[in-house]
Design an enzyme around this catalytic site. Structure first.
Site, mmCIF file in Angstrom:
data_model
loop_
_atom_site.group_PDB
_atom_site.id
_atom_site.type_symbol
_atom_site.label_atom_id
_atom_site.label_comp_id
_atom_site.label_asym_id
_atom_site.label_seq_id
_atom_site.Cartn_x
_atom_site.Cartn_y
_atom_site.Cartn_z
ATOM 1 C CG ASP A 135 -1.908 1.111 1.255
ATOM 2 O OD1 ASP A 135 -1.872 1.954 0.338
ATOM 3 O OD2 ASP A 135 -2.734 1.160 2.181
ATOM 4 C CD GLU A 161 -4.628 -0.589 -0.674
ATOM 5 O OE1 GLU A 161 -5.260 0.156 0.104
ATOM 6 O OE2 GLU A 161 -4.416 -1.796 -0.425
ATOM 7 C CD GLU A 187 -7.220 4.094 0.845
ATOM 8 O OE1 GLU A 187 -7.119 4.749 1.902
ATOM 9 O OE2 GLU A 187 -6.561 3.067 0.599
ATOM 10 C CG HIS A 237 -9.869 1.130 2.238
ATOM 11 N ND1 HIS A 237 -10.271 1.985 3.252
ATOM 12 C CD2 HIS A 237 -8.516 1.112 2.276
ATOM 13 C CE1 HIS A 237 -9.200 2.458 3.864
ATOM 14 N NE2 HIS A 237 -8.125 1.956 3.295
#
Length: 324
Positions: A135, A161, A187, A237
């Site tokens: 991420d 991500e 997200e 998410h």
């Protein structure tokens, strides 16, 4: 929002959603106003479930699955030397694997070269046969994301991500075309109109809508339908309170398989393994995700009580309440 809806019938949640959105539209298409509307909508869905004496997943179509696999999220960045951070990441990744989670996810954000070292440490900590995700929280330019993404190909990462800024739709499309690692994100996007742009751009391998931000359950279901209409798999998410975790369990139960068939692609629950008082202490009866994961080979049950299936501990809320 409160003065807009006091006195309305809580069962009219779609009416309430559009009333509030239309009143806030000039200044509230994204960001905090939508996050606030999300909380209201989730509460209204919980009320509807309690009125009907059914869990939310029954209200929105039923359970495609009775339990779901969970990946453990950890390895947060700290201002310390990369060598020390790499050693901590290696140990933490191994601990998440040993705790029974189905996969793990780490943070990056110090820059391309040090970040690759962190990713290598995580792969070393979990071995070659365990899935891990990375991420970036949109910290890279496209060229830097390509550098890291090529390293992730070698490390066999499952997904990369938010590699670039959420507004950079061209960057997402370029990365997806040039890398052989799944590109995920979403997200930081809000409502069906923002998601339509993302999906039509074809820049995501995996969509990650955030129900607590994009407009609540009502809007999440519209976004999910858009994702599946574009044949884009969804892994929600999940970050925040125990209410967020419980809500997502309901949604994951009701998520149709994509594309279907004998062995369909299945979603996972994201679970932050770091300390969080509003998750671990908020409920009268905790979900005990970690305990379930350890006992059930990386899976957790979907709550079947009415509404969201959980009840907040009001003493906990009072303990952390701040007087205005």
């Amino acid at each position: 929002i409160q003065p807009m809806i006091l006195g309305d019938d809580p069962m009219d949640r779609d009416v309430i959603w559009h009333k509030v959105y239309n009143l806030m539209r000039d200044h509230g298409q994204k960001g905090m106003p939508m996050q606030a509307l999300s909380g209201v909508d989730i509460a209204l869905c919980d009320i509807a479930g309690k009125v009907a004496n059914l869990p939310i997943h029954k209200l929105i179509g039923g359970a495609h699955r009775r339990d779901v696999s969970v990946y453990g999220y950890g390895m947060m960045l700290r201002p310390e030397p990369v060598e020390d951070l790499a050693a901590r990441f290696m140990d933490e990744a191994a601990a998440i694997k040993d705790a029974g989670f189905a996969a793990t996810k780490m943070k990056v954000g110090f820059g391309p070269k040090p970040d690759v070292k962190l990713c290598q440490a995580v792969r070393q900590g979990i071995g070659d046969d365990f899935a891990f995700m990375v991420d970036a929280n949109h910290c890279y330019t496209t060229s830097d994301a390509l550098y890291v993404g090529r390293a992730l190909e070698e490390l066999d990462a499952y997904w990369f991500e938010e590699p670039v800024a959420p507004e950079d739709h061209d960057g997402y499309r370029e990365l997806r075309a040039k890398l052989n690692v799944n590109i995920s994100g979403g997200e930081a996007e809000f409502n069906r109109w923002g998601w339509r742009q993302i999906l039509e751009n074809r820049g995501l391998d995996i969509a990650q809508p955030e129900v607590c931000a994009l407009g609540g359950i009502s809007e999440y279901l519209r976004v999910l339908a858009l994702c599946h209409a574009h044949f884009t798999p969804v892994i929600n998410h999940v970050w925040g309170s125990a209410i967020a975790v419980a809500t997502n369990l309901q949604l994951l139960a009701a998520m149709p398989p994509l594309p279907g068939g004998m062995h369909p692609w299945e979603p996972m629950l994201e679970f932050d393994t770091t300390d969080n008082k509003f998750r671990d202490e908020l409920l009268a009866e905790p979900l005990d995700i970690q305990g379930q994961v350890k006992a059930n080979k990386g899976r957790v049950r979907i709550p079947i009580r009415p509404g969201s299936g959980v009840t907040p501990d009001m003493d906990c809320i009072k303990h952390y309440e701040i007087d205005a």
